[in-house]
Write an enzyme that holds these catalytic residues in place. Structure first.
Site, PDB file in Angstrom:
ATOM      1  N   TYR A  65      75.938 -43.569   1.024  1.00 51.87           N
ATOM      2  CA  TYR A  65      76.558 -44.003  -0.240  1.00 51.87           C
ATOM      3  C   TYR A  65      77.304 -45.333  -0.057  1.00 51.87           C
ATOM      4  CZ  TYR A  65      75.900 -39.115  -1.787  1.00 51.87           C
ATOM      5  OH  TYR A  65      75.386 -37.882  -2.104  1.00 51.87           O
ATOM      6  N   LYS A 106      78.019 -37.182   5.141  1.00 53.19           N
ATOM      7  CA  LYS A 106      76.687 -36.667   5.486  1.00 53.19           C
ATOM      8  C   LYS A 106      75.947 -37.632   6.403  1.00 53.19           C
ATOM      9  CE  LYS A 106      76.515 -35.017   0.714  1.00 53.19           C
ATOM     10  NZ  LYS A 106      77.037 -36.137  -0.090  1.00 53.19           N
TER      11      LYS A 106
HETATM   12  P1  NAP Z   1      77.137 -35.428 -12.015  1.00 62.01           P
HETATM   13  O1  NAP Z   1      78.520 -35.165 -11.525  1.00 62.01           O
HETATM   14  O2  NAP Z   1      76.197 -34.304 -12.250  1.00 62.01           O
HETATM   15  O3  NAP Z   1      77.207 -36.315 -13.343  1.00 62.01           O
HETATM   16  C1  NAP Z   1      77.831 -37.561 -13.369  1.00 62.01           C
HETATM   17  C2  NAP Z   1      77.480 -38.234 -14.699  1.00 62.01           C
HETATM   18  O4  NAP Z   1      78.037 -37.473 -15.774  1.00 62.01           O
HETATM   19  C3  NAP Z   1      78.049 -39.609 -14.803  1.00 62.01           C
HETATM   20  O5  NAP Z   1      77.104 -40.389 -15.530  1.00 62.01           O
HETATM   21  C4  NAP Z   1      79.333 -39.434 -15.619  1.00 62.01           C
HETATM   22  O6  NAP Z   1      79.584 -40.566 -16.409  1.00 62.01           O
HETATM   23  C5  NAP Z   1      78.974 -38.265 -16.509  1.00 62.01           C
HETATM   24  N1  NAP Z   1      80.145 -37.395 -16.763  1.00 62.01           N
HETATM   25  C6  NAP Z   1      80.988 -36.875 -15.861  1.00 62.01           C
HETATM   26  N2  NAP Z   1      81.874 -36.077 -16.460  1.00 62.01           N
HETATM   27  C7  NAP Z   1      81.596 -36.103 -17.781  1.00 62.01           C
HETATM   28  C8  NAP Z   1      82.167 -35.485 -18.909  1.00 62.01           C
HETATM   29  N3  NAP Z   1      83.211 -34.668 -18.790  1.00 62.01           N
HETATM   30  N4  NAP Z   1      81.626 -35.745 -20.131  1.00 62.01           N
HETATM   31  C9  NAP Z   1      80.553 -36.587 -20.261  1.00 62.01           C
HETATM   32  N5  NAP Z   1      79.969 -37.205 -19.217  1.00 62.01           N
HETATM   33  C10 NAP Z   1      80.493 -36.961 -17.993  1.00 62.01           C
HETATM   34  O7  NAP Z   1      76.349 -36.479 -11.085  1.00 62.01           O
HETATM   35  P2  NAP Z   1      76.076 -36.865  -9.606  1.00 62.01           P
HETATM   36  O8  NAP Z   1      76.927 -37.984  -9.186  1.00 62.01           O
HETATM   37  O9  NAP Z   1      74.600 -37.021  -9.529  1.00 62.01           O
HETATM   38  O10 NAP Z   1      76.447 -35.590  -8.711  1.00 62.01           O
HETATM   39  C11 NAP Z   1      77.756 -35.327  -8.275  1.00 62.01           C
HETATM   40  C12 NAP Z   1      77.911 -35.560  -6.777  1.00 62.01           C
HETATM   41  O11 NAP Z   1      76.999 -34.754  -6.028  1.00 62.01           O
HETATM   42  C13 NAP Z   1      77.552 -36.986  -6.328  1.00 62.01           C
HETATM   43  O12 NAP Z   1      78.477 -37.949  -6.725  1.00 62.01           O
HETATM   44  C14 NAP Z   1      77.406 -36.774  -4.842  1.00 62.01           C
HETATM   45  O13 NAP Z   1      78.683 -36.731  -4.222  1.00 62.01           O
HETATM   46  C15 NAP Z   1      76.707 -35.428  -4.796  1.00 62.01           C
HETATM   47  N6  NAP Z   1      75.231 -35.566  -4.665  1.00 62.01           N
HETATM   48  C16 NAP Z   1      74.651 -35.145  -3.506  1.00 62.01           C
HETATM   49  C17 NAP Z   1      73.266 -35.227  -3.328  1.00 62.01           C
HETATM   50  C18 NAP Z   1      72.657 -34.756  -2.050  1.00 62.01           C
HETATM   51  O14 NAP Z   1      71.465 -35.036  -1.806  1.00 62.01           O
HETATM   52  N7  NAP Z   1      73.381 -34.052  -1.221  1.00 62.01           N
HETATM   53  C19 NAP Z   1      72.465 -35.756  -4.359  1.00 62.01           C
HETATM   54  C20 NAP Z   1      73.066 -36.177  -5.542  1.00 62.01           C
HETATM   55  C21 NAP Z   1      74.444 -36.058  -5.683  1.00 62.01           C
HETATM   56  P3  NAP Z   1      81.026 -41.301 -16.378  1.00 62.01           P
HETATM   57  O15 NAP Z   1      81.184 -41.825 -14.989  1.00 62.01           O
HETATM   58  O16 NAP Z   1      80.881 -42.375 -17.402  1.00 62.01           O
HETATM   59  O17 NAP Z   1      82.062 -40.275 -16.735  1.00 62.01           O
END
Ligand code: NAP
Length: 285
Positions: A49, A74
């Site tokens: 990241y 990770k």
């Molecule tokens: P997520 O948390 O599922 O969603 C984030 C998105 O939702 C952003 O666009 C955010 O926009 C929006 N959002 C957040 N809260 C909101 C709310 N209350 N109302 C409306 N929109 C909202 O996405 P993610 O980043 O893909 O997953 C979370 C974490 O999981 C990552 O950051 C990472 O640390 C981890 N991850 C791990 C892997 C892996 O392979 N291990 C893969 C993917 C992700 P705004 O910023 O505009 O609020």
């Protein structure tokens, strides 16, 4: 802060904060400091990241102690193997400006994960890592790793949201004491999650948003969550999920949204494995 007890007794916050796709250094640091002000103490990053340094900087600026935080990072696939894992872990420590990590995960089930696991077991025994685990491991790979090594993974971090519920994974891992952690708990905003009618109508009853209903549904399933937001109000919204409880009927309604497949990519698709295996970093899905 509610916690879960991992299989080695370490307590981990049930709600953490994800840092995927937060590349801009100053903005990322500000976002982490905002999240800390809201109350988040657990942060999920990864070598790929490219923002581990921002966590280290934010911890220093917060005025809080290192031990007040739970930091996950990770190991990327290009650094697997016994020797490379030791090197990559030390790079992460330098970036994070710390002498230990709370949770260290193998990011993908690719490359020499057995060599990596032996290095991680050593680092765990030396107290450099408080818990070791994996991410994106399907059950067959996870079980294979488990039965051929001394230390069982504490965590499997997998894609998990209303459209990909990992019901069989959870059922199986409960028996083996491996904690599930949801990545993209809000489906990264894909598939119109935030306007889903089922989730919205449940939310109306409790005066909660779709995001809050979704995150509540996950923690009621005893799944650790790491939602991401760059907006302080939404960070607070995502943290404010402990004052209501979904009924069994509502949990069942959400269960019906499951498509039982990824909305991103399939780790069993050989072309995806070729693509992922060659990537040096991942910041775009
Ligand atoms: P997520 O948390 O599922 O969603 C984030 C998105 O939702 C952003 O666009 C955010 O926009 C929006 N959002 C957040 N809260 C909101 C709310 N209350 N109302 C409306 N929109 C909202 O996405 P993610 O980043 O893909 O997953 C979370 C974490 O999981 C990552 O950051 C990472 O640390 C981890 N991850 C791990 C892997 C892996 O392979 N291990 C893969 C993917 C992700 P705004 O910023 O505009 O609020």
């Amino acid at each position: 802060m509610e916690t879960v007890k991992l299989n080695n007794g370490v307590e981990m916050p049930l709600v953490g904060f994800g840092l995927f796709q937060m590349l801009e250094k100053d903005k990322c640091e500000r976002t982490i400091l905002d999240a800390m002000e809201v109350g988040y103490r657990s942060f999920d990053t990864a070598a790929t990241y490219l923002n581990e340094e921002s966590i280290g900087n934010a911890i220093t600026k917060s005025g809080l102690k290192r031990k007040d935080f739970f930091i996950t990072t990770k190991l990327w696939s290009s650094s697997t193997g016994y020797i490379e894992t030791h090197k990559a872990f030390n790079r992460s420590l330098d970036q994070l400006q710390t002498d230990y990590v709370d949770l260290y995960l193998i990011h993908q089930p690719l490359g020499d994960v057995y060599g990596s696991w032996r290095a991680m077991e050593e680092l765990y025994e030396k107290g450099k890592i408080r818990a070791i685990g994996v991410s994106n491991f399907y059950l067959d790979r996870l079980v294979d790793l488990m039965i051929h090594n001394d230390i069982k993974p504490a965590i499997n971090q997998v894609e998990m949201h209303p459209y990909c519920q990992q019901i069989e994974m959870q059922r199986y891992l409960q028996n083996d004491g491996v904690q599930l952690q949801a990545w993209s708990p809000l489906a990264s905003g894909k598939e119109n999650l935030f306007t889903n009618k089922v989730l919205a109508s449940i939310g109306e009853k409790y005066n909660k948003t779709v995001a809050q209903v979704t995150l509540r549904w996950l923690i009621q399933r005893n799944v650790v969550i790491i939602p991401r937001s760059s907006n302080k109000q939404r960070m607070a919204e995502n943290f404010n999920i402990f004052d209501f409880e979904l009924t069994p009927a509502e949990m069942d309604l959400i269960k019906q949204l499951d498509t039982n497949k990824s909305i991103f990519f399939d780790h069993r698709d050989p072309d995806i494995i070729k693509w992922l295996g060659k990537l040096e970093q991942i910041n775009d899905l």
